[in-house]
Design an enzyme around this catalytic site. Structure first.
Site, PDB file in Angstrom:
ATOM      1  N   HIS A 182     -24.447  14.429   3.681  1.00 58.99           N
ATOM      2  CA  HIS A 182     -24.250  13.507   2.465  1.00 58.99           C
ATOM      3  C   HIS A 182     -23.989  11.977   2.849  1.00 58.99           C
ATOM      4  CE1 HIS A 182     -23.196  17.615   0.569  1.00 58.99           C
ATOM      5  NE2 HIS A 182     -24.293  17.194  -0.013  1.00 58.99           N
TER       6      HIS A 182
ATOM      7  N   PHE B  16     -18.751  18.796  -2.007  1.00 59.49           N
ATOM      8  CA  PHE B  16     -18.122  19.505  -0.555  1.00 59.49           C
ATOM      9  C   PHE B  16     -19.090  18.796   0.465  1.00 59.49           C
ATOM     10  CE2 PHE B  16     -17.304  22.817   2.203  1.00 59.49           C
ATOM     11  CZ  PHE B  16     -15.902  23.024   2.013  1.00 59.49           C
TER      12      PHE B  16
ATOM     13  N   GLU C  90     -21.546  15.259   6.850  1.00 59.41           N
ATOM     14  CA  GLU C  90     -22.308  14.273   7.417  1.00 59.41           C
ATOM     15  C   GLU C  90     -23.740  14.086   6.957  1.00 59.41           C
ATOM     16  OE1 GLU C  90     -21.290  11.757   9.454  1.00 59.41           O
ATOM     17  OE2 GLU C  90     -19.225  12.701   9.382  1.00 59.41           O
TER      18      GLU C  90
ATOM     19  N   SER D 293     -23.679  22.300   2.110  1.00 64.66           N
ATOM     20  CA  SER D 293     -22.484  22.636   1.896  1.00 64.66           C
ATOM     21  C   SER D 293     -22.353  24.385   1.740  1.00 64.66           C
ATOM     22  CB  SER D 293     -22.163  22.150   0.409  1.00 64.66           C
ATOM     23  OG  SER D 293     -22.318  20.810   0.215  1.00 64.66           O
TER      24      SER D 293
ATOM     25  N   LYS E 127     -33.915  17.287   3.501  1.00 62.32           N
ATOM     26  CA  LYS E 127     -33.340  18.740   3.678  1.00 62.32           C
ATOM     27  C   LYS E 127     -33.859  19.417   2.506  1.00 62.32           C
ATOM     28  CE  LYS E 127     -30.402  22.322   4.241  1.00 62.32           C
ATOM     29  NZ  LYS E 127     -29.930  22.753   2.915  1.00 62.32           N
ATOM     30  N   ASP E 128     -33.865  18.810   1.352  1.00 63.84           N
ATOM     31  CA  ASP E 128     -34.429  19.431   0.240  1.00 63.84           C
ATOM     32  C   ASP E 128     -35.684  18.751  -0.050  1.00 63.84           C
ATOM     33  OD1 ASP E 128     -32.073  20.996  -1.048  1.00 63.84           O
ATOM     34  OD2 ASP E 128     -31.102  19.160  -0.237  1.00 63.84           O
TER      35      ASP E 128
HETATM   36  P1  AMP Z   1     -26.304  18.485  -2.460  1.00 64.40           P
HETATM   37  O1  AMP Z   1     -24.886  18.248  -2.655  1.00 64.40           O
HETATM   38  O2  AMP Z   1     -26.760  19.681  -1.639  1.00 64.40           O
HETATM   39  O3  AMP Z   1     -27.096  18.699  -3.843  1.00 64.40           O
HETATM   40  O4  AMP Z   1     -27.110  17.354  -1.875  1.00 64.40           O
HETATM   41  C1  AMP Z   1     -27.266  16.195  -2.142  1.00 64.40           C
HETATM   42  C2  AMP Z   1     -28.075  15.197  -1.513  1.00 64.40           C
HETATM   43  O5  AMP Z   1     -27.790  15.515  -0.180  1.00 64.40           O
HETATM   44  C3  AMP Z   1     -29.413  15.916  -1.721  1.00 64.40           C
HETATM   45  O6  AMP Z   1     -30.636  14.592  -1.795  1.00 64.40           O
HETATM   46  C4  AMP Z   1     -29.787  16.580  -0.373  1.00 64.40           C
HETATM   47  O7  AMP Z   1     -30.933  16.551   0.137  1.00 64.40           O
HETATM   48  C5  AMP Z   1     -28.905  15.884   0.702  1.00 64.40           C
HETATM   49  N1  AMP Z   1     -28.445  16.313   1.864  1.00 64.40           N
HETATM   50  C6  AMP Z   1     -27.945  17.813   1.867  1.00 64.40           C
HETATM   51  N2  AMP Z   1     -27.856  18.211   2.922  1.00 64.40           N
HETATM   52  C7  AMP Z   1     -28.531  17.207   3.899  1.00 64.40           C
HETATM   53  C8  AMP Z   1     -28.414  17.304   5.289  1.00 64.40           C
HETATM   54  N3  AMP Z   1     -28.444  18.264   6.258  1.00 64.40           N
HETATM   55  N4  AMP Z   1     -29.429  15.960   5.573  1.00 64.40           N
HETATM   56  C9  AMP Z   1     -29.813  15.083   4.797  1.00 64.40           C
HETATM   57  N5  AMP Z   1     -29.439  15.261   3.419  1.00 64.40           N
HETATM   58  C10 AMP Z   1     -28.893  16.229   3.043  1.00 64.40           C
END
Ligand code: AMP
Length: 279
Positions: A36, A31, A34, A185, A148-149
């Protein structure tokens, strides 16, 4: 762009490329937004070829409903990655990643016990285990994670150090919507009203940041400043608001410029949102 779902096939292919090309990797749960995509572009700049994984990892969800309702749009994700010129996309199923009889997990210590580790039992065991497995499959030289995480990034860095994994971990800046909301997401699950309430998180963190310009406020003062921006309504509940050392995540006793991470988790309607800022 080559799409592969079998861990064995991807691993075989990557082992052939290893040493000849710098392999960049961006693990995601799909999902894509920007935030990602900024990680993917960063990986492309720093490596010869990029692998992105799309996998909603069941073992990192402590809340079954959160897992079931996690937004997905495989077709749109694949198009976005194709448009960016990604080389490989890895799309395993849960069965591919966790065949029956699996018995091994990865547990990271202290750094995974604070913040989200305390309010989401087992979450970081799930994260560390799946990322460790993904690293073995993809064989990356470089893996990009978003700030972010923030805690996740530190947990992965700790795991890589402790297990001597031959991969460089790169932390990428947090990407926000124009109005300040941290991209996620899960934002797709917010109603229009809840989305307005959710703006309190970034507003609070930005207000805290502003309060440190040219002076050193107390943590109590900063607490008050952040809390003042979080709407006091029934559908909004603060899970945690923590001021911690940005290297260890241990709680701080006083404000330390450049080392103070403000980490915030707030339930807004059906969605638990996280955000952070370094002061
Ligand atoms: P997720 O799909 O939520 O597991 O995130 C995958 C990767 O994208 C992880 O390394 C997150 O920290 C990064 N990510 C998610 N949202 C953001 C954001 N707003 N800014 C920067 N990185 C992000």
């Amino acid at each position: 762009m080559k799409r592969i779902s079998s861990p064995q096939s991807l691993q075989r292919e990557m082992l052939k490329l290893k040493g000849r090309k710098v392999i960049g990797f961006v693990p995601t749960m799909g999902f894509l937004h920007e935030g990602h995509l900024s990680l993917v572009k960063r990986a492309q700049k720093k490596s010869d070829m990029v692998v992105v994984s799309l996998f909603v990892n069941p073992t990192q969800f402590n809340d079954k409903k959160d897992f079931q309702k996690y937004p997905q749009d495989r077709k749109r994700d694949l198009q976005k990655l194709r448009d960016l010129g990604v080389d490989y996309v890895f799309t395993p199923t849960a069965k591919d990643m966790y065949p029956e009889g699996a018995q091994t997990t990865v547990q990271v210590g202290e750094v995974s016990h604070f913040l989200c580790g305390a309010s989401r039992p087992g979450h970081f065991d799930g994260v560390a285990t799946v990322v460790c497995k993904l690293f073995q499959i993809v064989q990356p030289d470089l893996a990009v994670f978003g700030r972010k995480d923030f805690q996740q990034l530190l947990v992965i860095q700790q795991m890589v150090k402790d297990l001597n994994l031959p991969v460089k971990i790169d932390g990428a800046p947090l990407v926000r919507e124009p109005d300040g909301l941290a991209m996620s997401s899960r934002n797709a699950r917010l109603s229009a009203k809840q989305r307005v309430l959710a703006l309190g998180l970034s507003r609070g963190l930005m207000a805290a940041k502003a309060a440190t310009k040219g002076r050193a406020p107390t943590l109590k003062e900063l607490q008050r400043i952040v809390r003042a921006e979080i709407p006091k309504v029934k559908s909004v509940k603060i899970d945690y608001l923590a001021f911690c050392d940005a290297k260890t995540l241990r709680p701080l006793k006083s404000f330390k410029r450049g080392q103070t991470l403000v980490a915030l988790a707030v339930q807004v309607g059906p969605v638990r949102l996280i955000d952070n800022v370094l002061l």
